[in-house]
Design a protein around this motif. Structure first.
Motif, PDB file in Angstrom:
ATOM      1  N   THR A 466       0.845  -1.195   0.000  1.00  0.00           N
ATOM      2  CA  THR A 466       0.000   0.000   0.000  1.00  0.00           C
ATOM      3  C   THR A 466       0.876   1.240   0.000  1.00  0.00           C
ATOM      4  N   ARG A 467       0.491   2.233  -0.780  1.00  0.00           N
ATOM      5  CA  ARG A 467       1.230   3.494  -0.820  1.00  0.00           C
ATOM      6  C   ARG A 467       0.927   4.356   0.394  1.00  0.00           C
ATOM      7  N   THR A 468      -0.151   4.022   1.096  1.00  0.00           N
ATOM      8  CA  THR A 468      -0.549   4.852   2.241  1.00  0.00           C
ATOM      9  C   THR A 468       0.444   4.731   3.395  1.00  0.00           C
ATOM     10  N   VAL A 469       1.046   3.543   3.522  1.00  0.00           N
ATOM     11  CA  VAL A 469       1.937   3.289   4.658  1.00  0.00           C
ATOM     12  C   VAL A 469       3.346   3.783   4.326  1.00  0.00           C
ATOM     13  N   LYS A 470       3.849   4.667   5.163  1.00  0.00           N
ATOM     14  CA  LYS A 470       5.226   5.136   5.021  1.00  0.00           C
ATOM     15  C   LYS A 470       5.710   5.619   6.396  1.00  0.00           C
ATOM     16  N   ASN A 471       5.603   4.754   7.371  1.00  0.00           N
ATOM     17  CA  ASN A 471       5.939   5.141   8.742  1.00  0.00           C
ATOM     18  C   ASN A 471       7.183   4.392   9.218  1.00  0.00           C
ATOM     19  N   VAL A 472       8.025   5.107   9.955  1.00  0.00           N
ATOM     20  CA  VAL A 472       9.204   4.529  10.615  1.00  0.00           C
ATOM     21  C   VAL A 472       9.276   5.124  12.014  1.00  0.00           C
ATOM     22  N   CYS A 473       9.497   4.259  13.004  1.00  0.00           N
ATOM     23  CA  CYS A 473       9.576   4.707  14.405  1.00  0.00           C
ATOM     24  C   CYS A 473       8.286   5.396  14.836  1.00  0.00           C
ATOM     25  N   ALA A 474       7.152   4.808  14.441  1.00  0.00           N
ATOM     26  CA  ALA A 474       5.840   5.323  14.850  1.00  0.00           C
ATOM     27  C   ALA A 474       5.128   4.249  15.658  1.00  0.00           C
ATOM     28  N   PRO A 475       4.487   4.627  16.761  1.00  0.00           N
ATOM     29  CA  PRO A 475       3.698   3.648  17.520  1.00  0.00           C
ATOM     30  C   PRO A 475       2.309   3.483  16.907  1.00  0.00           C
ATOM     31  N   ALA A 476       1.674   2.370  17.242  1.00  0.00           N
ATOM     32  CA  ALA A 476       0.284   2.135  16.832  1.00  0.00           C
ATOM     33  C   ALA A 476      -0.524   1.774  18.064  1.00  0.00           C
ATOM     34  N   ALA A 477      -1.801   2.126  18.046  1.00  0.00           N
ATOM     35  CA  ALA A 477      -2.679   1.828  19.182  1.00  0.00           C
ATOM     36  C   ALA A 477      -4.088   1.578  18.662  1.00  0.00           C
ATOM     37  N   VAL A 478      -4.824   0.727  19.377  1.00  0.00           N
ATOM     38  CA  VAL A 478      -6.154   0.295  18.931  1.00  0.00           C
ATOM     39  C   VAL A 478      -7.239   0.947  19.773  1.00  0.00           C
ATOM     40  N   ILE A 479      -8.218   1.558  19.111  1.00  0.00           N
ATOM     41  CA  ILE A 479      -9.438   2.044  19.757  1.00  0.00           C
ATOM     42  C   ILE A 479     -10.611   1.490  18.956  1.00  0.00           C
ATOM     43  N   GLU A 480     -11.350   0.582  19.597  1.00  0.00           N
ATOM     44  CA  GLU A 480     -12.459  -0.125  18.947  1.00  0.00           C
ATOM     45  C   GLU A 480     -11.962  -0.825  17.679  1.00  0.00           C
ATOM     46  N   ASP A 481     -12.510  -0.510  16.495  1.00  0.00           N
ATOM     47  CA  ASP A 481     -12.130  -1.232  15.273  1.00  0.00           C
ATOM     48  C   ASP A 481     -11.052  -0.503  14.470  1.00  0.00           C
ATOM     49  N   LYS A 482     -10.457   0.528  15.036  1.00  0.00           N
ATOM     50  CA  LYS A 482      -9.464   1.302  14.294  1.00  0.00           C
ATOM     51  C   LYS A 482      -8.081   1.189  14.948  1.00  0.00           C
ATOM     52  N   ILE A 483      -7.063   1.090  14.090  1.00  0.00           N
ATOM     53  CA  ILE A 483      -5.671   1.100  14.540  1.00  0.00           C
ATOM     54  C   ILE A 483      -5.073   2.442  14.140  1.00  0.00           C
ATOM     55  N   TYR A 484      -4.639   3.215  15.123  1.00  0.00           N
ATOM     56  CA  TYR A 484      -4.095   4.560  14.872  1.00  0.00           C
ATOM     57  C   TYR A 484      -2.571   4.473  14.773  1.00  0.00           C
ATOM     58  N   ILE A 485      -2.030   4.985  13.659  1.00  0.00           N
ATOM     59  CA  ILE A 485      -0.582   5.058  13.454  1.00  0.00           C
ATOM     60  C   ILE A 485      -0.188   6.513  13.633  1.00  0.00           C
ATOM     61  N   VAL A 486       0.638   6.762  14.649  1.00  0.00           N
ATOM     62  CA  VAL A 486       0.881   8.135  15.099  1.00  0.00           C
ATOM     63  C   VAL A 486       2.260   8.606  14.641  1.00  0.00           C
ATOM     64  N   GLY A 487       2.277   9.478  13.625  1.00  0.00           N
ATOM     65  CA  GLY A 487       3.529  10.088  13.186  1.00  0.00           C
ATOM     66  C   GLY A 487       4.467   9.090  12.530  1.00  0.00           C
ATOM     67  N   GLY A 488       5.771   9.243  12.840  1.00  0.00           N
ATOM     68  CA  GLY A 488       6.810   8.428  12.223  1.00  0.00           C
ATOM     69  C   GLY A 488       7.549   9.216  11.165  1.00  0.00           C
TER      70      GLY A 488
END
Length: 583
Positions: A466-488
């Motif tokens: 996927t072209r959407t993903v371009k994260n390095v050194c970013a944390p992820a966290a789950v809230i309900e059915d969504k996974i949040y990728i924060v920065g990177g």
């Protein structure tokens, strides 16, 4: 100029009522115009019938209806002692009364009988101030006799808040089965589920002959999902009382099968036990641990954030400095897994497979079963009773493709199917029986535009470019059915909808952030520390502490960490609090 006259002058004498009451009391004491005697135990107190009628529905009914007393000059109030009756009459004529432990119970009974509600409530307030874990159960029984709701509520509040102390009293051991069931069902009960189980055992053992048959009914009130599997399957499952009940052993075996199947779907009979929420007093609190502190050295600090006071508390320090360890929590225990072990004296370092654990209950670090393979700069995630560790750098200084799983039921690590594409610093999260590995970088530090998905129950991997993903050194966290990728290395935050299989854009971070940490508490995302690129594209360390509300799609500052920190762990740990939760 002519004077201006006012046609209306409203006047209220604020002292009249108290002056009038004082004069009426003088008339009573001098027996002037008194027309009834209140009698008890050969004791006579002259009163004014009109005053009594005005002060109480009881006397109004007595003197203004067709009762015999309406025409009598003497009224015998049986069951009320002279000193209590004197106190009540003084209260009627002065509004004042002195309440002591010697008189409070008969005074409260008399006030209740004579319908002096405010006096009854004053007695209740007096008794509430005397409440303690030793007497609160007795107070509950007393409040039932006196029909005093306010006293009962406060006494019950103390009983559930100070459950540990109350459970040790003789009054608790004498509770009836329905009373005990009522306590164990209470969401406010301030206790870990292990203690709830031990308490019901102690209650049964107090009178085993008549109580052992209640084991199943009581056992269903223990919220087994929140008990550590080792305790559940080794201690509880082997308890003689539990083994004597076919229904109890069936529940435990159902729990065992459910955990072994790595599924959250359970039978209709087990569902109420599995889906029961944590008690209100088991609240999640943020813990920040390890990392690089003030860009000077790897930190041994562990901090707990108190949401109520908005202050940080220092916990016990890690036993040693670990660079780029992995951090995860499961069963209310913090795990620090692997890392690069640093010796400050010699300057040497070694890749570690060690696992350290911290319980908030003891605030002591202990060692656990080590990983199969030493590694650092790796990722860890928990799911049900498992901890998964993947990636990182091994002893050979190469990126690890291996995946390990820690089974808390059996206290052992096992190798699982390796990651198809080995990456460093991906965003990792677990949801719906899957582990999602977003992006990261390869050995040449090039971004990897992949979502790699591990299917826990089948021990299989799948992947999606996927072209959407371009994260390095970013944390992820789950809230309900969504996974949040924060920065990177970016300000961007995106949410991956696991049900719809699509990405959703969220409100951006203020700076381009990396090496930070994120976790979820009460359906909000908390982000701590990290490093950021300033306006001159220079890298700076951060002490930032922010919170993201997904409902409002908005960020809010929570102040700052006690020091600048990155490559650390940020986790939600459950602790038992006897303070009421905010509304």
């Amino acid at each position: 100029m002519a004077d201006t006259w006012c046609d209306v002058f409203p006047f209220k004498d604020t002292e009249l009522s108290s002056h009038l009451l004082a004069q009426l009391n003088v008339l009573r004491q001098e027996r002037i115009l008194t027309d009834v005697l209140l009698c008890t135990d050969h004791w006579e107190i002259p009163c004014h019938r009109s005053i009594l009628v005005s002060s109480s529905p009881y006397f109004r009914a007595m003197f203004c209806s067709n009762f015999l007393e309406s025409n009598q000059s003497r009224v015998d109030l049986k069951g009320i002692s002279p000193d209590v009756l004197v106190g009540i009459v003084d209260y009627v004529y002065t509004g004042s009364v002195t309440i002591t432990m010697d008189i409070v119970l008969p005074l409260m009974q008399a006030a209740s009988m004579l319908h002096y509600d405010r006096l009854c409530e004053a007695c209740s307030l007096f008794l509430q101030r005397q409440l303690s874990p030793d007497n609160c159960l007795s107070m509950i029984r007393l409040s039932d006799i006196l029909h005093c709701k306010s006293l009962k509520e406060r006494a019950k509040e103390m009983a559930v808040r100070c459950f540990s102390d109350v459970a040790a009293t003789e009054d608790f051991r004498e509770l009836s089965l329905p009373e005990l069931m009522h306590y164990l069902e209470d969401d406010r009960l301030c206790a870990e589920e292990e203690q709830v189980f031990e308490t019901l055992l102690a209650w049964i053992h107090h009178d085993p002959f008549s109580r052992r048959g209640a084991i199943h009914d009581l056992f269903t009130k223990v919220r087994l999902r929140y008990i550590h599997p080792t305790y559940l399957f080794q201690f509880i499952a082997n308890d003689p009382l539990v083994q004597s009940s076919t229904l109890c052993t069936e529940i435990i075996e159902s729990m065992r099968r459910l955990m072994l199947s790595v599924s959250t779907k359970c039978s209709r009979a087990l569902k109420p036990l599995w889906t029961a929420p944590r008690r209100y007093t088991c609240r999640q609190t943020l813990v920040v641990v390890g990392g690089r502190k003030n860009n000077e050295q790897t930190s041994r600090e562990a901090l707990l954030y108190d949401e109520r006071t908005q202050r940080w508390q220092w916990l016990a320090k890690l036993p040693l400095r670990l660079y780029k360890a992995a951090y995860v929590c499961i069963h209310s225990i913090l795990y620090v897994v692997g890392g690069l072990s640093l010796c400050m004296a010699s300057g040497d370092s070694s890749v570690s497979a060690a696992v350290y654990t911290l319980s908030l209950k003891t605030n002591q670090w202990r060692t656990a079963e080590p990983m199969l393979r030493p590694r650092y700069a790796h990722q860890s995630v928990s799911y049900l009773h498992f901890i998964f560790v993947l990636g990182g750098i091994g002893v050979d200084k190469r990126i690890c493709e291996s995946l390990e799983r820690y089974n808390s039921m059996f206290n052992q690590w096992e190798a699982m199917a390796p990651v198809p594409t080995a990456v460093l610093h991906p965003a990792v999260a677990a949801s719906d029986q899957k582990i999602f590995v977003f992006g990261g970088e390869d050995a040449m530090q090039n971004p990897v535009r992949l979502i790699q998905v591990y299917h826990i129950s089948r021990n299989l991997w799948s992947s999606l470019e996927t072209r959407t993903v371009k994260n390095v050194c970013a944390p992820a966290a789950v809230i309900e059915d969504k996974i949040y990728i924060v920065g990177g290395y970016t300000r961007r935050m995106i949410a991956y909808d696991t049900k719809a299989n699509k990405f959703v854009k969220c409100e951006n971070l203020k700076e381009r952030r990396m090496h930070h940490s994120a976790t979820v508490i009460d359906h909000k995302l908390y982000v701590t520390g990290g490093r950021f690129l300033n306006g001159q594209d220079a890298i700076e360390d951060s002490d930032c502490f922010e919170c993201y509300d997904p409902k409002a799609d908005a960020w809010m500052s929570k102040g700052s960490l006690p020091y600048k920190l990155f490559d650390h762990g940020s986790l939600p740990l459950v602790c038992v609090s006897n303070r009421p939760n905010p509304p």
